[in-house]
Design an enzyme around this catalytic site. Structure first.
Site, PDB file in Angstrom:
ATOM      1  N   HIS A  11       1.061  -0.776  -0.171  1.00 37.18           N
ATOM      2  CA  HIS A  11       0.238   0.038  -0.156  1.00 37.18           C
ATOM      3  C   HIS A  11       0.941   1.409  -0.128  1.00 37.18           C
ATOM      4  O   HIS A  11       2.002   1.196  -0.038  1.00 37.18           O
ATOM      5  CB  HIS A  11      -1.110  -0.063   1.790  1.00 37.18           C
ATOM      6  CG  HIS A  11      -0.322   0.085   2.350  1.00 37.18           C
ATOM      7  ND1 HIS A  11       0.860  -0.659   2.818  1.00 37.18           N
ATOM      8  CD2 HIS A  11      -0.384   0.821   3.262  1.00 37.18           C
ATOM      9  CE1 HIS A  11       1.261  -0.231   4.492  1.00 37.18           C
ATOM     10  NE2 HIS A  11       0.288   0.269   4.774  1.00 37.18           N
TER      11      HIS A  11
ATOM     12  N   HIS B 123       0.748   3.825   1.977  1.00 34.54           N
ATOM     13  CA  HIS B 123       1.939   4.720   2.847  1.00 34.54           C
ATOM     14  C   HIS B 123       3.578   4.516   3.341  1.00 34.54           C
ATOM     15  O   HIS B 123       4.274   3.990   2.803  1.00 34.54           O
ATOM     16  CB  HIS B 123       1.218   4.780   4.415  1.00 34.54           C
ATOM     17  CG  HIS B 123      -0.366   4.342   4.706  1.00 34.54           C
ATOM     18  ND1 HIS B 123      -0.690   3.252   6.152  1.00 34.54           N
ATOM     19  CD2 HIS B 123      -0.948   5.346   4.933  1.00 34.54           C
ATOM     20  CE1 HIS B 123      -2.195   4.218   5.980  1.00 34.54           C
ATOM     21  NE2 HIS B 123      -1.892   4.895   5.271  1.00 34.54           N
TER      22      HIS B 123
ATOM     23  N   ASP C 288       6.005   4.216   4.572  1.00 34.06           N
ATOM     24  CA  ASP C 288       6.930   4.186   5.475  1.00 34.06           C
ATOM     25  C   ASP C 288       7.359   2.940   4.701  1.00 34.06           C
ATOM     26  O   ASP C 288       7.617   1.823   5.056  1.00 34.06           O
ATOM     27  CB  ASP C 288       6.735   3.726   6.908  1.00 34.06           C
ATOM     28  CG  ASP C 288       5.679   2.862   7.278  1.00 34.06           C
ATOM     29  OD1 ASP C 288       4.146   3.689   6.587  1.00 34.06           O
ATOM     30  OD2 ASP C 288       5.137   1.978   7.557  1.00 34.06           O
ATOM     31  N   HIS C 289       5.637   1.606   4.022  1.00 38.91           N
ATOM     32  CA  HIS C 289       5.947   1.456   2.649  1.00 38.91           C
ATOM     33  C   HIS C 289       5.814   0.913   1.571  1.00 38.91           C
ATOM     34  O   HIS C 289       6.596   0.807   0.654  1.00 38.91           O
ATOM     35  CB  HIS C 289       4.979   0.510   2.749  1.00 38.91           C
ATOM     36  CG  HIS C 289       4.627  -0.250   4.144  1.00 38.91           C
ATOM     37  ND1 HIS C 289       4.752  -1.052   4.447  1.00 38.91           N
ATOM     38  CD2 HIS C 289       4.036   0.819   5.403  1.00 38.91           C
ATOM     39  CE1 HIS C 289       3.871  -1.854   5.693  1.00 38.91           C
ATOM     40  NE2 HIS C 289       3.950  -0.743   6.269  1.00 38.91           N
TER      41      HIS C 289
ATOM     42  N   HIS D 276      -7.122  -2.668   5.812  1.00 39.50           N
ATOM     43  CA  HIS D 276      -6.405  -1.915   6.878  1.00 39.50           C
ATOM     44  C   HIS D 276      -7.011  -0.598   6.243  1.00 39.50           C
ATOM     45  O   HIS D 276      -8.261  -0.721   5.199  1.00 39.50           O
ATOM     46  CB  HIS D 276      -4.783  -1.281   5.799  1.00 39.50           C
ATOM     47  CG  HIS D 276      -3.662  -0.786   6.661  1.00 39.50           C
ATOM     48  ND1 HIS D 276      -4.045  -0.781   7.577  1.00 39.50           N
ATOM     49  CD2 HIS D 276      -2.894  -0.141   6.150  1.00 39.50           C
ATOM     50  CE1 HIS D 276      -2.820  -0.473   8.309  1.00 39.50           C
ATOM     51  NE2 HIS D 276      -2.185   0.754   7.219  1.00 39.50           N
TER      52      HIS D 276
ATOM     53  N   ASP E  45       0.679  -4.590   7.573  1.00 40.38           N
ATOM     54  CA  ASP E  45      -0.259  -3.887   7.968  1.00 40.38           C
ATOM     55  C   ASP E  45      -2.408  -4.314   7.376  1.00 40.38           C
ATOM     56  O   ASP E  45      -2.590  -4.093   6.483  1.00 40.38           O
ATOM     57  CB  ASP E  45      -0.505  -2.347   6.593  1.00 40.38           C
ATOM     58  CG  ASP E  45       0.750  -1.428   7.249  1.00 40.38           C
ATOM     59  OD1 ASP E  45       1.819  -2.251   8.279  1.00 40.38           O
ATOM     60  OD2 ASP E  45       0.521   0.043   7.209  1.00 40.38           O
TER      61      ASP E  45
ATOM     62  N   HIS F 287       8.037  -5.014  11.757  1.00 36.56           N
ATOM     63  CA  HIS F 287       6.892  -3.811  11.477  1.00 36.56           C
ATOM     64  C   HIS F 287       7.015  -3.567  13.322  1.00 36.56           C
ATOM     65  O   HIS F 287       5.598  -3.046  13.544  1.00 36.56           O
ATOM     66  CB  HIS F 287       5.464  -4.386  10.622  1.00 36.56           C
ATOM     67  CG  HIS F 287       4.801  -2.541  10.320  1.00 36.56           C
ATOM     68  ND1 HIS F 287       3.734  -2.825  11.016  1.00 36.56           N
ATOM     69  CD2 HIS F 287       5.026  -2.221   9.404  1.00 36.56           C
ATOM     70  CE1 HIS F 287       3.435  -0.983  10.955  1.00 36.56           C
ATOM     71  NE2 HIS F 287       4.226  -0.831   9.553  1.00 36.56           N
TER      72      HIS F 287
END
Length: 306
Positions: free
Chosen positions: A63, A65, A67-68, A141, A208, A266
């Site tokens: 996805h 976000h 941090d990914h 999520h 996530d 994570h």
């Protein structure tokens, strides 16, 4: 060195710490190199791990976000800088197409690599090669998120004792595998008589998400399950509200799916020590690892029949 292993490039969640980089995981699978969820700092972590950008053959983003995915521009530009000769496919949720385009062309650079966008819009097989298939399933999520499963094709595994009984050895063994039958002593021996069809090795990446049906499908029977465990179970309500899992929930997923090895990762920045995560998971899963940056974790091998 194993030809099938996970290299942890980052194990933090939203906020990196002094000891944990943002997410990033490199799966070495024979000749394939799959980079999952490259967060900030992925290039540097790859250097520390002894990896080059040209080893990346495929990128999977669960996805969009930060941090990914915020490490994706650097990886794409490094592929061009290092003159990667092979195309690199990038799998990502189709609903994040605008974010992909921004990351793909985040700054000025000499765009020389062949980048192949592969947006995901539904569950199913994303790619299939001679050796494996890569599939995705929707997770639960706050934004569109997909998990991934890499699965080696089923294959016939010859059983030495049956081969001996049939009088098959040496070059005849190779002929049997190639043709499916072989003539021995005036009779035809079929490969099914001296072997068993066995599922290949499998790997799942679940990041996530709350516990959900998609996560269960991805994890079913895998040899190595990489699963988010952002919280301890004392924060189960908070985990649910923020669409995440606890270490205990990750272990429940692994146990119910009969995953052979579980990698917890994570981790929220509030936890400095991951020992409590292992304490929660071990009563349910015998083989469990709390990921540390730069860990190398083998995909468990399967025993051969006698």
């Amino acid at each position: 060195m194993s030809s099938r292993e996970l290299i942890v490039l980052g194990s933090a969640s939203q906020v990196p710490t002094r000891h944990r980089n943002h997410n990033a995981y490199f799966l070495r699978w024979d000749e394939e190199g799959i980079l999952f969820d490259p967060g900030e700092g992925t290039q540097r972590q790859m250097t520390l791990a002894g990896l080059s950008a040209t080893q990346v053959t495929r990128v999977c983003i669960t996805h969009f976000h930060g941090d990914h995915a915020l490490g994706l521009p650097g990886i794409i530009q490094r592929l061009s800088l290092d003159r990667a000769k092979h195309p690199v496919e990038i799998h990502y949720p189709a609903s994040g197409q605008a974010f992909f385009e921004r990351l793909r062309h985040a700054t000025i650079f000499m765009d020389a690599a062949t980048i192949v966008p592969r947006p995901i819009s539904e569950d199913g097989v994303l790619a299939e090669t001679k050796g494996f298939k890569l599939s995705a399933a929707k997770l639960e999520h706050a934004v569109d998120t997909y998990g991934f499963r890499l699965e080696e094709h089923a294959r016939v595994q010859l059983i030495p004792s049956r081969l001996a009984e049939a009088g098959i050895s040496g070059p005849l063994t190779g002929e049997l595998l190639r043709k499916g039958t072989v003539e021995v002593g005036g009779r035809t021996v079929r490969v099914e008589e001296v072997g068993e069809t066995r599922p290949g090795q499998a790997f799942a990446f679940v990041m996530d998400t709350r516990p959900c049906a998609g996560a269960a499908r991805l994890a079913q029977g895998v040899d190595l399950l990489v699963c988010e465990s952002t919280y301890l179970d004392t924060e189960r309500r908070e985990a649910h509200d923020h669409f995440h899992m606890t270490a205990l929930q990750a272990a429940e997923l692994a146990r119910e799916a009969r995953a052979r090895r579980l990698v917890l990762t994570h981790f929220s920045q509030r936890y400095e020590d991951t020992t409590p995560f292992l304490d929660e998971a071990r009563p349910l899963v015998a083989d469990v690892v709390a990921a540390k940056d730069l860990d190398r974790i083998e995909v468990p091998r399967r025993s051969r029949p006698a």
